[in-house]
Design an enzyme around this catalytic site. Structure first.
Site, short mmCIF file in Angstrom:
data_model
loop_
_atom_site.label_atom_id
_atom_site.label_comp_id
_atom_site.label_asym_id
_atom_site.label_seq_id
_atom_site.Cartn_x
_atom_site.Cartn_y
_atom_site.Cartn_z
N GLN A 47 16.41 -40.95 43.01
CA GLN A 47 17.30 -40.17 42.21
C GLN A 47 16.93 -38.68 42.27
OE1 GLN A 47 18.45 -41.22 38.17
NE2 GLN A 47 18.32 -39.10 37.43
N HIS A 62 6.83 -34.05 29.88
CA HIS A 62 7.60 -35.57 29.85
C HIS A 62 6.89 -36.36 30.94
CE1 HIS A 62 11.06 -32.30 29.32
NE2 HIS A 62 10.65 -32.67 28.21
N LYS A 72 7.16 -38.65 40.49
CA LYS A 72 8.00 -37.30 40.73
C LYS A 72 7.49 -36.58 42.07
CE LYS A 72 9.06 -36.81 35.77
NZ LYS A 72 9.08 -35.84 34.68
N TYR A 132 13.45 -32.25 41.28
CA TYR A 132 13.03 -33.31 40.89
C TYR A 132 13.33 -34.56 41.79
CZ TYR A 132 12.24 -31.09 36.25
OH TYR A 132 12.23 -30.20 35.27
N ASP A 169 11.83 -31.00 22.69
CA ASP A 169 10.34 -30.64 23.30
C ASP A 169 9.41 -30.03 22.13
OD1 ASP A 169 10.60 -31.60 25.70
OD2 ASP A 169 11.12 -29.80 26.72
#
Length: 196
Positions: A47, A62, A72, A132, A169
């Protein structure tokens, strides 16, 4: 490309070799077989996401639970940002340590964030865009959010005025609370051996 392991085991910064001429420049951002050969880690994209941020936006910290886990490969494709990886693997020799890199379109550096390691950044310019490339697709309910201002992490974000943050956050739990909830990935033998 030049691949250098960061102080956090299994996290790497990738510096491309840029070819320049009167038209501009060209570079390979990632060649997966070279990355695997140099790091001992396979990385297959599943993705690709982008986020665009105003200057002084703080996003993170995260990660994703294991399973499914998620590595990532992050790159700033417009503007500039101060990028951080944070070791969240329980039992790791660098647990709780953060490492920073300046990501911008001048250097075209990228950072590989392995499974179990957290990620966040502070945008340094308006309209900063980060890409990402993810090893797994998003699975609802698996994201881990940790308070980016947790004093136990003491991440040196470098902002000079309060940053713009999402409610999620700003209200995220501390590293200690997240660890106590059993959400963090344990440091394992394959990490000790430098393989994922």
């Amino acid at each position: 490309m030049r691949i250098t392991e960061l102080e956090i085991p299994g996290a790497f910064v990738v510096a491309p070799d840029r070819i320049r001429d009167e038209r501009g420049s060209f570079h390979e951002a990632l060649r997966t077989e070279e990355f695997a050969r140099e790091t001992g880690r396979s990385f297959t994209p599943a993705q690709i996401n982008y986020s665009v941020s105003r200057r002084n936006t703080l996003r993170g910290v995260h990660s994703v639970t294991t399973p499914p886990g998620q590595a990532k490969f992050v790159t700033c494709v417009r503007g500039a940002l101060r990028d951080f990886v944070v070791d969240l693997r329980v039992g790791s020799p660098t647990f709780g340590l953060s490492v920073s890199n300046l990501l911008d379109t001048e250097t075209n550096l990228s950072v590989y964030v392995p499974e179990g390691v957290g990620h966040g950044f502070l945008s340094l310019t308006d309209d900063a865009c980060i890409s990402y490339v993810l090893s797994t697709a998003h699975v609802p309910g698996t994201q881990i959010d940790i308070d980016p201002l947790d004093p136990d992490l003491a991440i040196p974000w470098g902002f000079t005025e309060p940053p713009l943050m999402s409610e999620k956050d700003a209200g995220a739990p501390s590293l200690a609370a997240t660890a106590a909830a059993g959400l963090l990935t344990p440091w394992s033998e394959h990490e000790k051996a430098g393989r994922a």
